[in-house]
Design a protein around this motif. Structure first.
Motif, short mmCIF file in Angstrom:
data_model
loop_
_atom_site.label_atom_id
_atom_site.label_comp_id
_atom_site.label_asym_id
_atom_site.label_seq_id
_atom_site.Cartn_x
_atom_site.Cartn_y
_atom_site.Cartn_z
N ASN A 44 -53.27 -39.51 -92.09
CA ASN A 44 -52.90 -37.90 -91.85
C ASN A 44 -53.50 -37.75 -90.60
O ASN A 44 -54.80 -37.94 -90.19
N TYR A 45 -52.71 -36.97 -89.67
CA TYR A 45 -53.49 -36.37 -88.48
C TYR A 45 -52.78 -35.04 -88.19
O TYR A 45 -51.51 -34.94 -88.42
N SER A 46 -53.66 -34.13 -87.95
CA SER A 46 -53.33 -32.83 -87.81
C SER A 46 -53.86 -32.10 -86.59
O SER A 46 -54.98 -32.51 -86.25
N PHE A 47 -53.23 -31.69 -85.42
CA PHE A 47 -53.66 -31.05 -84.36
C PHE A 47 -54.38 -30.03 -84.66
O PHE A 47 -55.43 -29.37 -84.25
N ALA A 48 -54.31 -29.20 -85.79
CA ALA A 48 -54.72 -27.95 -86.20
C ALA A 48 -56.25 -28.17 -86.93
O ALA A 48 -56.95 -27.25 -86.83
N LEU A 49 -56.72 -29.43 -86.97
CA LEU A 49 -58.05 -30.02 -87.33
C LEU A 49 -58.72 -30.50 -86.33
O LEU A 49 -60.10 -30.70 -86.66
N GLN A 50 -58.23 -30.16 -84.95
CA GLN A 50 -59.05 -30.74 -83.94
C GLN A 50 -59.98 -29.65 -83.33
O GLN A 50 -59.65 -28.44 -83.57
N PRO A 51 -61.38 -30.08 -82.81
CA PRO A 51 -62.15 -28.95 -82.47
C PRO A 51 -61.48 -28.19 -81.12
O PRO A 51 -62.10 -27.01 -80.80
N THR A 52 -60.93 -28.72 -80.30
CA THR A 52 -60.22 -28.08 -79.27
C THR A 52 -58.62 -28.22 -79.39
O THR A 52 -58.09 -29.17 -80.27
N VAL A 53 -58.04 -27.22 -78.54
CA VAL A 53 -56.43 -27.33 -78.59
C VAL A 53 -56.10 -28.43 -77.67
O VAL A 53 -56.64 -28.82 -76.68
N LYS A 54 -55.20 -29.18 -78.22
CA LYS A 54 -54.82 -30.51 -77.69
C LYS A 54 -53.23 -30.62 -77.63
O LYS A 54 -52.45 -30.12 -78.54
N THR A 55 -52.61 -30.99 -76.38
CA THR A 55 -51.11 -31.08 -76.20
C THR A 55 -50.85 -32.64 -76.77
O THR A 55 -49.55 -32.68 -77.11
N LYS A 56 -51.81 -33.65 -76.80
CA LYS A 56 -51.64 -35.06 -76.93
C LYS A 56 -52.86 -35.59 -77.47
O LYS A 56 -53.99 -35.19 -77.12
N ASP A 57 -52.56 -36.78 -78.33
CA ASP A 57 -54.03 -37.31 -78.82
C ASP A 57 -53.55 -38.65 -79.00
O ASP A 57 -52.44 -39.16 -79.05
N THR A 58 -54.39 -39.56 -79.33
CA THR A 58 -54.19 -40.99 -79.69
C THR A 58 -54.88 -41.23 -80.80
O THR A 58 -56.38 -40.76 -81.41
N ILE A 59 -54.25 -41.81 -81.99
CA ILE A 59 -54.57 -42.14 -83.15
C ILE A 59 -54.82 -43.69 -83.13
O ILE A 59 -53.92 -44.26 -82.97
N PHE A 60 -56.08 -44.18 -83.48
CA PHE A 60 -56.47 -45.71 -83.38
C PHE A 60 -56.20 -45.98 -84.81
O PHE A 60 -56.83 -45.72 -86.02
N TYR A 108 -54.72 -50.24 -82.48
CA TYR A 108 -54.00 -49.85 -81.88
C TYR A 108 -53.59 -48.40 -81.45
O TYR A 108 -54.02 -47.64 -82.30
N PRO A 109 -53.52 -48.03 -80.33
CA PRO A 109 -53.45 -46.77 -79.95
C PRO A 109 -52.16 -45.92 -80.02
O PRO A 109 -51.56 -46.04 -78.86
N LEU A 110 -51.77 -45.34 -81.08
CA LEU A 110 -50.63 -44.69 -81.32
C LEU A 110 -50.93 -43.39 -80.64
O LEU A 110 -51.87 -42.62 -80.74
N VAL A 111 -50.14 -42.97 -79.62
CA VAL A 111 -50.03 -41.59 -78.83
C VAL A 111 -49.30 -40.60 -79.50
O VAL A 111 -48.16 -40.91 -79.72
N VAL A 112 -49.55 -39.48 -79.90
CA VAL A 112 -48.99 -38.36 -80.42
C VAL A 112 -49.02 -37.19 -79.86
O VAL A 112 -50.03 -37.14 -79.12
N PHE A 113 -47.68 -36.33 -79.88
CA PHE A 113 -47.75 -35.10 -79.10
C PHE A 113 -47.67 -33.97 -79.99
O PHE A 113 -47.11 -33.98 -81.01
N ASN A 114 -48.42 -32.90 -79.47
CA ASN A 114 -48.38 -31.62 -80.29
C ASN A 114 -46.87 -30.88 -79.91
O ASN A 114 -47.06 -30.17 -79.05
N THR A 115 -46.07 -31.16 -80.90
CA THR A 115 -44.83 -30.53 -80.28
C THR A 115 -44.42 -29.15 -81.16
O THR A 115 -45.18 -28.91 -82.32
N PRO A 116 -43.67 -28.09 -80.78
CA PRO A 116 -43.69 -26.77 -81.26
C PRO A 116 -43.50 -26.91 -82.67
O PRO A 116 -43.87 -25.98 -83.72
N GLU A 117 -42.41 -27.65 -83.12
CA GLU A 117 -42.03 -27.75 -84.42
C GLU A 117 -43.01 -28.24 -85.58
O GLU A 117 -42.86 -28.01 -86.67
N MET A 118 -44.19 -28.68 -85.00
CA MET A 118 -45.24 -29.21 -86.10
C MET A 118 -46.00 -27.94 -86.65
O MET A 118 -46.92 -28.23 -87.42
N LEU A 119 -45.80 -26.82 -86.14
CA LEU A 119 -46.49 -25.72 -86.75
C LEU A 119 -45.84 -25.55 -88.05
O LEU A 119 -46.73 -25.01 -88.74
#
Length: 235
Positions: A44-60, A108-119
């Motif tokens: 499970n990955y949530s942008f809401a749980l990151q210490p800073t606001v991110k527009t994208k991130d990498t899940i290993f 493996y570096p899965l790149v994910v994006f913080n899209t508006p619908e994810m809110l």
């Protein structure tokens, strides 16, 4: 020295002869894997749980070889499987990577994006190894150390509060997960990450004490704090 990295063999009978031990044959493959204490075949990955606001991130995502190491790097291609709701090149990107020469493991570096619908929505991505990859899909199974190989991996991506992967290691301190409980914990502690690999045991005990005190104060003023399942919050 012969390397044998196919890791789905279980314990053999005590009387088994050396000649009876099977060896790996066929094309080398790559599998998702987890250690015995981790959640099975999902993350499970949530942008809401990151210490800073991110527009994208990498899940290993952990993967390992099913076969024999080689003296050259070999490509790994993943693909989205049927049932995925995440949108390619919108919510995620699947880069082509290589297993380094003589290596068994790769993240493996899965790149994910913080899209508006994810809110308001969680997107699911079911990953599998592309059969056209230089390393083909590896066989699933259980290793002697109780780690496990999987043919596919489920990734949930959102910008909402969701249960973290590490929560099963926190039930001793905080009990069962709920969103209401998690929001209360974040408000009281001003933390979003309670991973035992980040927060040591002594600090977790202190957090538990502080949460019990904060909850007691809340209940005296407002009555029981009820979670989304209709249960009163406890610590």
């Amino acid at each position: 020295m012969k390397y044998l990295t196919i890791l789905f063999l279980l314990v053999f009978a005590i009387g088994c002869k050396k000649d009876d031990i099977p060896t790996f044959e066929g094309r080398d493959g790559i599998s998702f894997f987890i250690d015995y204490y981790e959640n099975p075949d999902s993350t499970n990955y949530s942008f809401a749980l990151q210490p800073t606001v991110k527009t994208k991130d990498t899940i290993f995502i952990k993967m390992r070889l099913v076969g024999k190491p080689a003296s050259v790097a070999r490509s790994i291609k993943l693909k989205a499987l049927a049932g995925s709701t995440a949108r390619p090149n919108v919510d995620y990107i699947l880069p082509e990577v290589k297993l380094p020469a003589n290596a068994i493991f790769v993240n493996y570096p899965l790149v994910v994006f913080n899209t508006p619908e994810m809110l308001n929505k969680s997107f699911q991505l079911l990953l599998g190894v592309d059969p056209g990859s230089e390393l083909v899909p590896g066989a699933p199974g259980v290793a002697v150390d109780l780690s496990r190989n999987f043919a596919k991996m489920k990734v949930n991506i959102t910008n909402q509060l969701i249960e973290p992967d590490y929560w099963q290691n926190l039930t001793f301190f905080f009990g069962d997960f709920s969103i209401v409980k998690f929001k209360f914990m974040i408000k009281v502690t001003e933390l979003t990450n309670f991973d035992p690999n980040v927060v040591d045991i002594g600090e977790l005990f202190l957090i538990q004490v502080n949460l019990k005190k904060a909850l007691s104060d809340y209940v005296q003023l407002n009555g029981p704090l009820i979670d989304e399942f209709g249960n009163p919050i406890t610590f």
